[in-house]
Design a protein around this motif. Structure first.
Motif, short mmCIF file in Angstrom:
data_model
loop_
_atom_site.label_atom_id
_atom_site.label_comp_id
_atom_site.label_asym_id
_atom_site.label_seq_id
_atom_site.Cartn_x
_atom_site.Cartn_y
_atom_site.Cartn_z
N THR A 1 -7.87 -1.63 -1.75
CA THR A 1 -9.31 -1.73 -2.00
C THR A 1 -10.07 -0.99 -0.89
OG1 THR A 1 -9.70 -3.71 -0.66
CG2 THR A 1 -8.87 -4.04 -2.91
N ASP B 1 6.98 -9.90 2.48
CA ASP B 1 5.61 -10.35 2.27
C ASP B 1 5.04 -11.12 3.45
OD1 ASP B 1 6.43 -11.01 -1.13
OD2 ASP B 1 5.42 -9.27 -0.31
N GLU C 1 -3.29 -7.46 0.02
CA GLU C 1 -3.77 -7.25 -1.35
C GLU C 1 -2.83 -6.37 -2.16
OE1 GLU C 1 -5.42 -6.60 1.40
OE2 GLU C 1 -6.71 -4.83 1.28
N TYR C 2 -2.19 -5.40 -1.50
CA TYR C 2 -1.25 -4.57 -2.27
C TYR C 2 0.01 -5.35 -2.61
CZ TYR C 2 1.63 -0.80 -3.91
OH TYR C 2 2.44 -0.02 -4.70
N LYS C 3 0.45 -6.18 -1.67
CA LYS C 3 1.67 -6.95 -1.93
C LYS C 3 1.47 -7.96 -3.05
CE LYS C 3 3.62 -6.47 2.68
NZ LYS C 3 4.04 -7.14 3.92
N HIS C 4 0.24 -8.47 -3.19
CA HIS C 4 -0.01 -9.50 -4.19
C HIS C 4 -0.52 -8.95 -5.52
CE1 HIS C 4 -0.56 -12.29 -0.51
NE2 HIS C 4 0.67 -12.35 -0.95
N THR C 5 -1.25 -7.82 -5.48
CA THR C 5 -1.85 -7.29 -6.71
C THR C 5 -1.39 -5.89 -7.07
OG1 THR C 5 -3.79 -6.28 -5.63
CG2 THR C 5 -3.92 -8.63 -6.17
N GLY C 6 -0.69 -5.21 -6.15
CA GLY C 6 -0.26 -3.84 -6.41
C GLY C 6 -1.40 -2.83 -6.29
N ARG C 7 -2.51 -3.22 -5.65
CA ARG C 7 -3.67 -2.34 -5.50
C ARG C 7 -4.20 -2.41 -4.08
NH1 ARG C 7 -7.97 -3.81 -9.94
NH2 ARG C 7 -8.93 -1.94 -9.02
N GLU D 1 -7.35 -12.77 2.47
CA GLU D 1 -8.24 -12.75 1.31
C GLU D 1 -9.28 -11.65 1.50
OE1 GLU D 1 -6.18 -15.49 -0.70
OE2 GLU D 1 -7.97 -14.46 -1.44
#
Length: 627
Positions: free
Chosen positions: A519, A552, A511-517, A598
């Motif tokens: 969770t 990635d 999630e960080y690699k794809h959205t920069g965030r 996901e």
């Protein structure tokens, strides 16, 4: 009579014919280009000791590669040829037979990290096409010839850290056109640094060597942390090098001395006033530096008994008190003076700082962690966050005892635990006498303890996005009862963002690699990776140390590689526990679910912990038989 004789002889004749045909067919199955590779690999296997178990699949029963599929463990195959050897942490010993490896013309990746290879530096120049070499954490010794890397124009990454190399760093490294990563920390290199091209190296470390002189301009763009532990290195990004005096005449020197003396007399009053105003904060900083220098030079010896040659100036004088902020009321209070008098030893130096063990008394032993990369957090925010962590109390979380704050200095004190890390037990040298085998019940108990600890952190630190944020096997400590305790938790809000992004586990998630965030479920992802590591005994090295060319894909590729065959992927230490296989597979699938790319498809930490708690040591069927 002849007919009877024929009946007796015929079966043995056919056996011989069948064996001969099998050998012929096996050689025919091997492409002509694969036969030299086959011979080279068997020659390399013969040169390695402790290979019976680790390289048991290297036999004549199957060719090493079929297209891109490896039949032998540790091989990377490409179009039927051997493109790489990945033999990390397999307990291999002996010398590295480069002559055998040189017969693999397509060899591009060579990783022997975490083994026990000995001897001098191998002649890697005989492998001109190799792109990645990792010799980390072995027992290689001696000086490396200055021309050792001449001709290795394809080399991109070289890891030689945690060996016993000495002498100067080979100058031929600076002439490699493709080199981008060079890791040389924790060796005994001496002399100066080679003149690398400006901006050539993207990842570099010479931490904890004995290097001297000025850092060349080609390395000045790197962080200071890449050069720590070399007391005589200077220049950008470290302190400026001293400007040595010019050769002056005696008369000039006398005149300069008189001028300096007069100036000193005129400034004495000002100096006294400034010293009175600033003595306390300055002395506090000096004492911290003094303590850590002393600790790093000692090994289970009282600090007060160190030889003067190892001591900073004025160490014998009674130091002022540098007070710590304590978070536990049931602990004896101490300050820097007490640390100076304690027997101490350095436990390690990592990406976040150094760790020391200090024995203040027979009943009070603490661990002091000196953290770097926290310079952006204010005093108020740091104090508030430490007090929040200090209120935590759980049997699977190492308690935080005290802390100290300065703008450029953060000390955190934990209770000392007679410990070993989960990473050491999983990936240590299994051939070593006394190696402790982790059976299935122990691994399950450890996994449950880890999940309980992470769940507790999420419940008691609800404002943190990733309550742990850095969950990995080296941050799980096992006490003498094999109870897991989490360390290095809750650091996300106080670590400098750029350092966190580069080194903390949460920031390696999909999630960080794809959205920069990150969770709330990022810790669940880390837990899933850790479960797979516990069950397979495989160290997710690609995930923890991403490749520059494919950052990635590392974690996803590793997870995919361990999902291919559920029944045969468990650690060899558990192969005899087939009666538990159903429960082992159940935990394995929980791990897969936790590290799905996901976020929405993962369970939350409460669901994951509940599912883990439901896993048993043995299947219900076996439990009924026992009852």
């Amino acid at each position: 009579m002849a007919r009877t004789s024929l009946t007796v002889i015929l079966p043995s004749t056919w056996h011989a014919i069948i064996i001969f045909l099998f050998i012929v067919l096996l050689h025919l199955a091997l492409p002509s280009s694969a036969q030299p590779e086959y011979d080279a690999l068997l020659k390399f296997k013969a040169s390695v000791t402790n290979n019976v178990v680790a390289l048991s699949s290297w036999t004549a029963s199957a060719p090493p590669c079929i297209e891109n599929i490896a039949n032998w463990i540790g091989l990377l195959c490409e179009n039927g040829a051997v493109g790489g050897l990945q033999l990390q942490s397999m307990g291999l010993e002996g010398a590295i037979d480069v002559d055998a490896l040189a017969q693999l013309p397509n060899l591009k990746v060579l990783s022997f990290a975490g083994n026990s290879f000995v001897g001098p530096f191998p002649n890697l120049a005989a492998l001109p096409n190799v792109r990645v070499v990792s010799l980390s954490n072995n027992k290689l010794t001696g000086a490396i010839p200055t021309d050792a890397f001449v001709g290795m124009i394809a080399l991109v990454k070289l890891d030689m850290d945690d060996n016993e190399f000495s002498g100067e760093i080979p100058a031929s490294l600076a002439g490699l056109p493709a080199l981008q990563e060079l890791m040389l920390q924790n060796n005994m290199f001496q002399g100066g640094l080679p003149q690398f091209r400006e901006g050539q190296l993207k990842n570099f470390s010479v931490v904890n060597n004995d290097l001297t002189g000025e850092i060349p301009p080609g390395l000045s763009h790197l962080e200071a942390s890449a050069f720590l532990g070399n007391k005589d290195l200077c220049g950008n990004p470290l302190l400026r090098c001293p400007n040595y005096p010019l050769q002056l005449s005696i008369w000039t020197m006398v005149m300069m001395s008189l001028v300096v003396a007069a100036a000193l007399v005129a400034l004495i009053a000002v100096i006294v006033i400034l010293c009175r105003c600033r003595a306390v904060p300055r002395r506090e900083h000096d004492e911290i530096t003094r303590v850590m220098v002393l600790v790093s030079h000692s090994t289970e010896a009282p600090m007060s008994n160190l030889e003067c040659g190892e001591c900073p100036p004025s160490v014998a004088a009674a130091p002022p008190n540098v007070r710590m902020t304590f978070l536990k009321e049931d602990r004896d209070i101490f300050d820097m003076t007490d640390l100076l008098k304690a027997s101490a030893e350095i436990l390690g130096s990592g990406l976040f700082g150094s760790t020391y063990k200090a024995a203040l008394s027979e009943r009070q032993i603490v661990v002091v962690k000196r953290y770097r990369h926290m310079g952006n957090v204010s005093r108020q925010d740091f104090h508030e966050h430490m007090r929040r962590l200090g209120r935590l109390n759980h049997p699977n979380v190492v308690p935080l005892v005290a802390f100290y704050y300065r703008r450029d200095e953060k000390l955190i004190v934990y209770d000392y635990i007679n410990k070993t890390s989960l990473a050491t037990l999983l990936h240590g040298n299994r051939s070593r006498p006394g190696h402790k085998i982790l059976d299935w019940p122990t691994r399950l108990s450890i996994t449950k303890g880890i999940a309980r600890g992470v769940l507790y952190l999420h419940n008691d630190l609800p404002s943190l996005t990733a309550a742990h944020g850095h969950l990995k096997s080296s941050n799980v400590i096992l006490d003498t009862n094999q109870t897991p305790l989490l360390t290095d938790y809750g650091l996300v809000p106080i670590v400098n963002q750029e350092h966190a992004e580069q080194h903390m586990i949460s920031y390696k998630s999909s999630e960080y690699k794809h959205t920069g965030r990150i969770t709330k479920k990022t810790d669940v992802w880390s837990l899933g990776i850790l479960i797979l590591e516990i069950l397979t005994g495989s160290f997710p090295a690609d995930f923890l140390k991403p490749k520059k060319e494919a950052p990635d894909a590392d974690a996803a590729e590793w997870v995919e590689s361990v999902t291919s065959d559920e029944a045969n992927m468990f650690d060899t230490d558990m192969t005899r526990e087939r009666e538990c296989e159903a429960e082992m597979v159940k935990l394995l699938r929980i791990g897969f679910a936790c590290c799905k790319s996901e976020v929405e498809e993962r369970p939350d930490i409460k669901e994951a912990t509940q599912q883990i708690e439901e896993v048993r040591e043995r299947s219900s069927f076996n439990l009924e038989l026992r009852n």
